[in-house]
Every structure is written in structure tokens, then in C-alpha cells.
Write an enzyme that holds these catalytic residues in place. Structure first.
Site, short mmCIF file in Angstrom:
data_model
loop_
_atom_site.label_atom_id
_atom_site.label_comp_id
_atom_site.label_asym_id
_atom_site.label_seq_id
_atom_site.Cartn_x
_atom_site.Cartn_y
_atom_site.Cartn_z
N LYS A 133 2.06 -13.93 -16.36
CA LYS A 133 2.64 -14.57 -15.18
C LYS A 133 1.66 -14.53 -14.00
O LYS A 133 0.66 -13.79 -14.05
CB LYS A 133 3.94 -13.85 -14.81
N ARG B 76 17.80 -5.33 -11.16
CA ARG B 76 17.22 -6.58 -10.70
C ARG B 76 17.86 -7.66 -11.58
O ARG B 76 18.95 -8.13 -11.27
CB ARG B 76 15.69 -6.51 -10.83
N TYR C 295 -14.27 -7.93 14.51
CA TYR C 295 -13.08 -8.16 15.33
C TYR C 295 -12.45 -6.84 15.75
O TYR C 295 -12.35 -5.91 14.95
CB TYR C 295 -12.04 -8.95 14.54
N MET D 81 -12.08 -13.25 7.51
CA MET D 81 -11.63 -14.22 6.51
C MET D 81 -12.71 -14.50 5.47
O MET D 81 -12.43 -14.59 4.27
CB MET D 81 -11.23 -15.53 7.21
#
Ligand code: PLP
Length: 364
Positions: free
Chosen positions: A35, A130, A255, A303
Site C-alpha cells: 500500500k 479500527r 531559516y 524545502m
């Protein structure tokens, strides 16, 4: 031209890991769980390399369709089953197999007008809470399906382990016992184990095991990495230095300026960032390999780039190879620990921008 950030798939490692699944679980059948784009490795490439698996599992219908479109002929099981009548029709028409876990699905199957029949994996909830029928409702669901013309007589009965990665947790034995009690007297093959079950809980093997992370060379256990089980990493994640410069003591990097140089040092900029799937939350100190030497990440991940301290690698130059994870000396498990997450999220989080090549193919 080598991409600045790229992945390498070691398909021999993938096959090796499948062999390890068989060594652990003996003669039982293997439903290979692929998956989420095969845990980020590429659905089709992985499916094609796993032709020795007895069946393939995906979470959603569209993943199954993608497999079929690419000519995969193995049995395909959809782990979430169907969540609408339309999806049920697609499953039946394509010969896919479905996990059935709720009463709505029973009703849709009962009213389904397809002439073809579908193989059902009927799911019991043994405590994961679940998907799945409670022990009270399970027998009724089973008998309902036995009388349903669109359901093939040979069902598989399954459950999912919630805590199998905790080796001392009592819950797993309780789940296995509850499953065995509930399926007692019902005909059909049985399936319990995920990777952690295969590696740590022999009583969970039943007729089908369902390995996911283990196939990709990742250990499901915190603090016990894949080498301990002779599993090999399948995904290597690489980049290269795109700038090298000296920075002065006291200067801030990146940053937010959170990281300040304690000494004048050589700093490298690596051409990979969170836009490629490297975790933004990896803190300063997270290891990165530059020319196979371990160096620490410094400053915030951006990024498209991240920065490393090259003090221990002073000969480094622009273009030098960088490994983010996926070799035995730097496993994704270790990066996950630094980033306070699990290996699954890192692998699944690799973005489309990252090109993959197969080990052995040359980079052109
Ligand atoms: C994802 C999944 C698996 C595989 O789990 P791993 O921990 O990756 O081995 C097995 N069974 C079901 C139902 C799943 O959803």
C-alpha cells in the site's frame, strides 16, 4: 545527468527480504503489503519484483486498478475493502479480493447484482478497534456471507495486531487467542501476522502472513534495527553537495537562525530538503553521510536544501555524494529516531520529485 536528489531501489534486497519472510514463517502463504505506493518505493516496480509473493495487498481500490493496468496478474487484496456500491462493482468486475469489515458492506454484497463472485477476507476486530466485526457479530457476518451468491465459498478469516511491535506486551497473545476462539469451527484460511508478528510472534503465522515494512528492510521494533533480523534496506536516498563554504564562529545558519557556529568551520549545502521528503523536523545533529563520513545536520531543513557541518570531512567539495539513509551504516530507522517519527512515515513521505533508479541501472 544524475538528479540532485534521487532514490535507488535495491530489488535484490527486496527479494532477499521476501525470502526472510518465508524463512521465518515456514510454508505459509505470503500476502505482500504494498500500500501507499509500496511504502514510498514505487508500486509497480515493487509489485513486479515480488512475483514470488502469493498475493499482493493494497489499501485502496485505485491502487489495485493501477496494478492491473500495469499487467500484474497476481491475486490483489484491497485491505480497506469497498466504501461504496461503485467500489464494490469495480472490485468484482476486476477480480480483486476485498476485506469485509462492516455491516454496510454486508448489505451491499447482499444486493449486488454482479454475476461474478468475489473472494472475501472477513475481518475480526480483536482489540485494534479500527476495522473489523466484534466477536459478537463475527459469526453472523460469516454466515451471512456464506449465503451470499456474489461471495466465493472459500473465505479468508483475518485480524490485525495492534501491539505486536512491543515484544513483551500481553495484548498480542490475547488477540491471537481471541481470534482462534472466534474462528473455531469456521472453514477458511486464516491470517493474523504483520511484520512484527512474523518476526516475534510464531503463534500468529496461521495460513497467510502479511508483511509490509519487513519487505522493505525496515524493522517494526524500536531499538532493534533491521540488521538484527538480517533484513536489507531497499530504498537508498541520496543527494550531493551543491555548495561548500567556510562560516565564521558565531554566524547563524538557515531559516530562523537557530543554529550558530561555535567555531569557524566548513559548511556544506546538500541538494535535498523537505520538498523531497527529508523530515523537516530532523534536528541539528542528525547524521548524514558525506563521502561515507558521518557528519551532523546543522540548522533547519529547508524545502530544497539542508546544511551539514563538514569539520570532520574537510576535503569535501561540491558534487561529492551524500547519503540521507538506506545503507547499513545509516538506516532509515536511525533517522526516524532523530526526527521523532517512525521509518514508515519517512519512506511514505518521499515525494514525486525524487527520481528512482534500480540498483544496477546506470544513472544517465
Ligand atoms: C499495513 C498492513 C500490514 C503490514 O504491516 P507492517 O507493519 O508494515 O508489516 C498488514 N496487515 C494489514 C491489515 C495492514 O494494514
Amino acid at each position: 545527468m544524475t538528479p540532485v536528489a534521487y532514490g535507488v531501489l535495491d530489488l535484490a534486497a527486496l527479494r532477499h527480504n521476501l525470502t526472510r519472510v518465508r524463512e521465518y514463517s515456514g510454508g505459509v502463504r505470503v500476502l505482500a503489503v504494498i500500500k501507499a505506493n509500496a511504502y514510498g518505493h514505487g508500486l509497480i516496480t515493487v509489485a513486479k519484483a515480488l512475483e514470488a509473493a502469493d498475493a499482493l495487498a493494497v489499501a485502496r481500490v485505485h491502487e489495485a486498478i493501477e496494478l492491473k493496468k500495469e499487467g500484474i496478474t497476481q491475486r490483489i487484496v484491497v485491505l480497506e475493502g469497498f466504501s461504496s456500491v461503485e467500489e464494490l462493482n469495480v472490485l468484482v468486475e476486476n477480480g480483486f479480493e476485498a476485506v469485509v469489515h462492516n455491516t454496510e458492506q454486508l448489505a451491499w454484497l447482499e444486493h449486488c447484482s454482479q454475476v461474478r463472485a468475489i473472494t472475501v477476507w472477513l475481518k475480526l476486530d480483536t482489540g485494534m478497534n479500527r476495522l473489523g466485526f466484534s466477536a459478537c457479530d463475527f459469526h453472523q457476518a460469516y454466515h451471512h456471507l456464506v449465503n451470499c451468491s456474489v461471495v466465493k465459498p472459500a473465505m479468508v478469516l483475518m485480524t490485525h495486531l495492534a501491539n505486536a511491535d512491543l515484544i513483551d506486551d500481553m495484548m498480542t497473545s490475547q488477540q491471537i487467542n481471541q481470534f482462534n476462539t472466534s474462528v473455531n469451527g469456521l472453514s477458511g484460511e486464516k491470517s493474523i501476522a504483520n511484520s512484527a508478528g512474523i518476526l516475534a510472534w510464531k503463534d500468529s503465522y496461521a495460513d497467510w502472513v502479511r508483511p509490509g515494512c519487513m519487505l522493505f528492510g525496515v524493522s517494526p521494533f524500536l531499538g532493534k534495527d533491521s540488521c538484527a533480523f538480517n533484513l536489507k534496506p531497499v530504498m537508498g536516498f541520496y543527494s550531493r553537495l551543491i555548495a561548500v563554504k567556510s562560516v565564521q564562529k558565531g554566524e547563524a545558519i538557515g531559516y530562523g537562525g537557530q543554529w550558530r557556529c561555535e567555531r569557524t568551520t566548513l559548511m556544506g549545502v546538500v541538494g535535498v530538503g523537505y520538498g523531497d521528503g527529508y523530515p523537516r523536523h530532523a534536528p541539528s545533529g542528525t547524521p548524514v553521510l558525506v563521502n561515507k563520513t558521518r557528519v551532523p545536520l546543522i540548522g533547519r531543513v529547508s524545502m530544497d536544501m539542508l546544511t551539514v557541518d563538514l569539520a570532520d570531512c574537510p576535503e569535501a567539495v561540491v558534487g561529492d555524494p551524500v547519503t540521507l539513509w538506506g545503507v547499513e551504516s545509516l538506516l532509515v530507522e536511525e533517522i526516524a529516531k532523530y526526527a521523532n517519527t517512525i521509518p514508515y512515515t519517512l519512506l511514505c513521505g518521499i515525494t514525486q520529485r525524487v527520481q528512482f533508479i534500480n540498483n544496477g541501472d546506470s544513472l544517465c
